[in-house]
Design an enzyme around this catalytic site. Structure first.
Site, PDB file in Angstrom:
ATOM      1  N   HIS A   1       0.781  -1.254  -0.087  1.00  0.00           N
ATOM      2  CA  HIS A   1       0.095  -0.106  -0.097  1.00  0.00           C
ATOM      3  C   HIS A   1       1.001   1.185  -0.033  1.00  0.00           C
ATOM      4  O   HIS A   1       1.549   1.233   1.095  1.00  0.00           O
ATOM      5  CB  HIS A   1      -0.865   0.063   1.271  1.00  0.00           C
ATOM      6  CG  HIS A   1      -1.806   1.111   1.519  1.00  0.00           C
ATOM      7  ND1 HIS A   1      -1.753   1.965   2.446  1.00  0.00           N
ATOM      8  CD2 HIS A   1      -2.818   1.622   0.761  1.00  0.00           C
ATOM      9  CE1 HIS A   1      -2.609   2.841   2.355  1.00  0.00           C
ATOM     10  NE2 HIS A   1      -3.480   2.697   1.291  1.00  0.00           N
ATOM     11  N   ARG A   2       0.877   2.076  -1.047  1.00  0.00           N
ATOM     12  CA  ARG A   2       1.680   3.117  -1.329  1.00  0.00           C
ATOM     13  C   ARG A   2       3.200   2.690  -1.244  1.00  0.00           C
ATOM     14  O   ARG A   2       3.962   3.337  -0.920  1.00  0.00           O
ATOM     15  CB  ARG A   2       1.509   4.286  -0.237  1.00  0.00           C
ATOM     16  CG  ARG A   2       0.322   4.580   0.097  1.00  0.00           C
ATOM     17  CD  ARG A   2      -0.137   5.954   1.004  1.00  0.00           C
ATOM     18  NE  ARG A   2      -1.480   5.973   1.392  1.00  0.00           N
ATOM     19  CZ  ARG A   2      -2.056   6.760   2.516  1.00  0.00           C
ATOM     20  NH1 ARG A   2      -0.882   7.582   2.948  1.00  0.00           N
ATOM     21  NH2 ARG A   2      -3.203   6.613   2.755  1.00  0.00           N
TER      22      ARG A   2
ATOM     23  N   HIS B   1      -0.342  10.959  -2.554  1.00  0.00           N
ATOM     24  CA  HIS B   1      -1.706  10.568  -1.795  1.00  0.00           C
ATOM     25  C   HIS B   1      -2.422  11.905  -1.847  1.00  0.00           C
ATOM     26  O   HIS B   1      -3.679  11.946  -2.074  1.00  0.00           O
ATOM     27  CB  HIS B   1      -1.493   9.840  -0.673  1.00  0.00           C
ATOM     28  CG  HIS B   1      -2.784   9.585   0.119  1.00  0.00           C
ATOM     29  ND1 HIS B   1      -3.356  10.496   0.789  1.00  0.00           N
ATOM     30  CD2 HIS B   1      -3.407   8.435   0.114  1.00  0.00           C
ATOM     31  CE1 HIS B   1      -4.561   9.906   1.351  1.00  0.00           C
ATOM     32  NE2 HIS B   1      -4.409   8.556   1.002  1.00  0.00           N
TER      33      HIS B   1
ATOM     34  N   GLU C   1      -4.660   4.003  -7.925  1.00  0.00           N
ATOM     35  CA  GLU C   1      -6.059   4.567  -7.356  1.00  0.00           C
ATOM     36  C   GLU C   1      -5.990   6.120  -7.936  1.00  0.00           C
ATOM     37  O   GLU C   1      -5.188   6.954  -7.660  1.00  0.00           O
ATOM     38  CB  GLU C   1      -5.781   4.895  -5.810  1.00  0.00           C
ATOM     39  CG  GLU C   1      -7.250   5.307  -5.236  1.00  0.00           C
ATOM     40  CD  GLU C   1      -7.142   5.769  -3.793  1.00  0.00           C
ATOM     41  OE1 GLU C   1      -6.507   4.999  -2.915  1.00  0.00           O
ATOM     42  OE2 GLU C   1      -8.150   6.535  -3.594  1.00  0.00           O
TER      43      GLU C   1
ATOM     44  N   LYS D   1      -7.119   9.702  -7.559  1.00  0.00           N
ATOM     45  CA  LYS D   1      -7.390  10.598  -6.532  1.00  0.00           C
ATOM     46  C   LYS D   1      -8.214  11.642  -6.948  1.00  0.00           C
ATOM     47  O   LYS D   1      -7.865  12.751  -7.044  1.00  0.00           O
ATOM     48  CB  LYS D   1      -6.354  11.036  -5.755  1.00  0.00           C
ATOM     49  CG  LYS D   1      -5.494   9.854  -4.899  1.00  0.00           C
ATOM     50  CD  LYS D   1      -6.415   9.829  -3.696  1.00  0.00           C
ATOM     51  CE  LYS D   1      -5.745   8.830  -2.643  1.00  0.00           C
ATOM     52  NZ  LYS D   1      -6.891   8.303  -1.664  1.00  0.00           N
TER      53      LYS D   1
ATOM     54  N   ASP E   1       0.607  -1.711   4.488  1.00  0.00           N
ATOM     55  CA  ASP E   1       1.810  -0.991   4.600  1.00  0.00           C
ATOM     56  C   ASP E   1       3.008  -1.576   4.827  1.00  0.00           C
ATOM     57  O   ASP E   1       4.209  -1.398   4.619  1.00  0.00           O
ATOM     58  CB  ASP E   1       1.655   0.141   5.509  1.00  0.00           C
ATOM     59  CG  ASP E   1       0.556   1.117   5.291  1.00  0.00           C
ATOM     60  OD1 ASP E   1       0.034   1.303   4.192  1.00  0.00           O
ATOM     61  OD2 ASP E   1      -0.026   1.849   6.570  1.00  0.00           O
TER      62      ASP E   1
ATOM     63  N   ASP F   1      -1.221   6.023  -5.784  1.00  0.00           N
ATOM     64  CA  ASP F   1      -2.151   7.010  -5.742  1.00  0.00           C
ATOM     65  C   ASP F   1      -1.713   8.283  -6.793  1.00  0.00           C
ATOM     66  O   ASP F   1      -0.803   8.287  -6.630  1.00  0.00           O
ATOM     67  CB  ASP F   1      -2.408   7.921  -4.328  1.00  0.00           C
ATOM     68  CG  ASP F   1      -2.607   6.883  -3.314  1.00  0.00           C
ATOM     69  OD1 ASP F   1      -3.739   6.298  -3.269  1.00  0.00           O
ATOM     70  OD2 ASP F   1      -1.739   6.826  -2.336  1.00  0.00           O
TER      71      ASP F   1
ATOM     72  N   GLU G   1       0.188  -0.641  -4.780  1.00  0.00           N
ATOM     73  CA  GLU G   1      -0.970   0.282  -4.956  1.00  0.00           C
ATOM     74  C   GLU G   1      -0.292   1.470  -4.860  1.00  0.00           C
ATOM     75  O   GLU G   1       0.616   1.905  -4.040  1.00  0.00           O
ATOM     76  CB  GLU G   1      -1.924  -0.016  -3.778  1.00  0.00           C
ATOM     77  CG  GLU G   1      -3.037   0.901  -3.688  1.00  0.00           C
ATOM     78  CD  GLU G   1      -3.151   2.221  -2.864  1.00  0.00           C
ATOM     79  OE1 GLU G   1      -4.312   3.118  -3.052  1.00  0.00           O
ATOM     80  OE2 GLU G   1      -2.043   2.553  -2.263  1.00  0.00           O
TER      81      GLU G   1
HETATM   82  O1  G3P Z   1      -6.628   1.770  -2.433  1.00  0.00           O
HETATM   83  C1  G3P Z   1      -6.871   1.617  -0.870  1.00  0.00           C
HETATM   84  C2  G3P Z   1      -6.491   2.708  -0.173  1.00  0.00           C
HETATM   85  O2  G3P Z   1      -5.385   3.305  -0.665  1.00  0.00           O
HETATM   86  C3  G3P Z   1      -7.491   3.666  -0.130  1.00  0.00           C
HETATM   87  O3  G3P Z   1      -7.231   4.809   0.925  1.00  0.00           O
HETATM   88  O4  G3P Z   1      -6.368   7.062   1.585  1.00  0.00           O
HETATM   89  O5  G3P Z   1      -5.052   4.904   1.628  1.00  0.00           O
HETATM   90  O6  G3P Z   1      -5.659   6.054  -0.536  1.00  0.00           O
HETATM   91  P1  G3P Z   1      -5.864   5.661   0.820  1.00  0.00           P
HETATM   92 CA    CA Z   2      -4.515   4.724  -2.086  1.00  0.00          CA
END
Ligand code: G3P
Ligand code: CA
Length: 245
Positions: free
Chosen positions: A7-8, A51, A111, A113, A233, A38, A36
């Protein structure tokens, strides 16, 4: 088997949404099945991997991404609040990540945004980049803006799409099919991510991938439940748990 998405990037240990965090997410030991990231649009329409709508939290600059040209953003340090050792990390362009990823074989959840700032034209730009790198089969597009998921469906029906939500959706299986999308990415432990909902979605052949799953007990529970994926994470932690299953 539940797929692990960094995640990120491996953002629990490295500055989020940087090339270093993505590399660490898929290297031996972490071995995530995917990353993942953003995306936001700069003032001059470039797709940057960051993000927040503002530069303030994660970079050495201040202000909105949408008001700042890429030539300025590329001078920023993308590891604000982290150790001095990361002072050379930059805000990547989506194409920087894709040109690295194209040589490997992991999944990429992009993702968009675009639920706070609409960023007209973002879908076309992201799709152009994905097509340019011929990486469509490895990409999942997601956003909290479900109009945008529907637009992606019209523009590129062959690319996988998922609905992101922290809310309860009414008849989520039917809602997602109506967009149309094939993935459900709910906020972990939210009312829209009860075991009952997740099982119902799976039985409707919708891919279930909750976010953000950092506690081992939540990871184990989702693996046992048969979730299709999870965003974490700490991909190394999740990979170690999966190996012991
Ligand atoms: O894509 C899942 C998650 O990343 C969504 O929330 O705020 O971490 O971008 P956020
Ligand atoms: Ca995200």
């Amino acid at each position: 088997m539940t797929k692990i998405f960094a995640h990120r990037g491996a953002s629990g240990h490295f500055p989020e949404n940087t090339m270093l965090a993505f590399e660490k997410g898929i290297e031996a030991g972490a071995e995530a099945d995917g990353i993942e990231l953003d995306v936001q649009l700069t003032k001059d329409g470039r797709i940057v991997v960051i993000h927040d709508e503002r530069l303030n939290r994660t970079t050495s600059l201040k202000g909105f991404v949408k008001d700042t040209a890429y030539d300025v953003i590329k001078t920023a340090n993308a590891a604000a609040g982290h150790d001095q050792a990361y002072s050379d990390l930059k805000v990547p362009l989506l194409e920087d990540v894709l040109s690295w990823a194209v040589k490997k074989d992991f999944l990429i959840n992009i993702e968009l945004k675009n639920s706070v700032i609409r960023y007209e034209g973002m879908e076309e730009k992201v799709l152009e980049a994905v097509k340019r790198f011929n990486i469509e089969e490895r990409v999942i597009l997601s956003t909290f803006n479900h109009e945008s998921v529907a637009l992606c469906a019209r523009l590129a029906p062959h690319i996988e799409r998922a609905v992101l939500t922290a809310d309860v959706l009414y008849q989520p299986d039917q809602y997602i099919a109506s967009i149309p999308a094939t993935g459900y990415h709910p906020k972990l432990n939210s009312p829209g991510a009860t075991d009952e909902v997740l099982k119902k979605m799976r039985s409707s052949s919708i891919k279930v991938r909750p976010y953000t799953v950092n506690r081992p007990e939540d990871m184990k529970h989702l693996i046992e439940l048969g979730a299709d994926g999870m965003f974490t994470d700490f991909p190394a932690k999740a990979a170690a748990l999966l190996k012991n299953e």
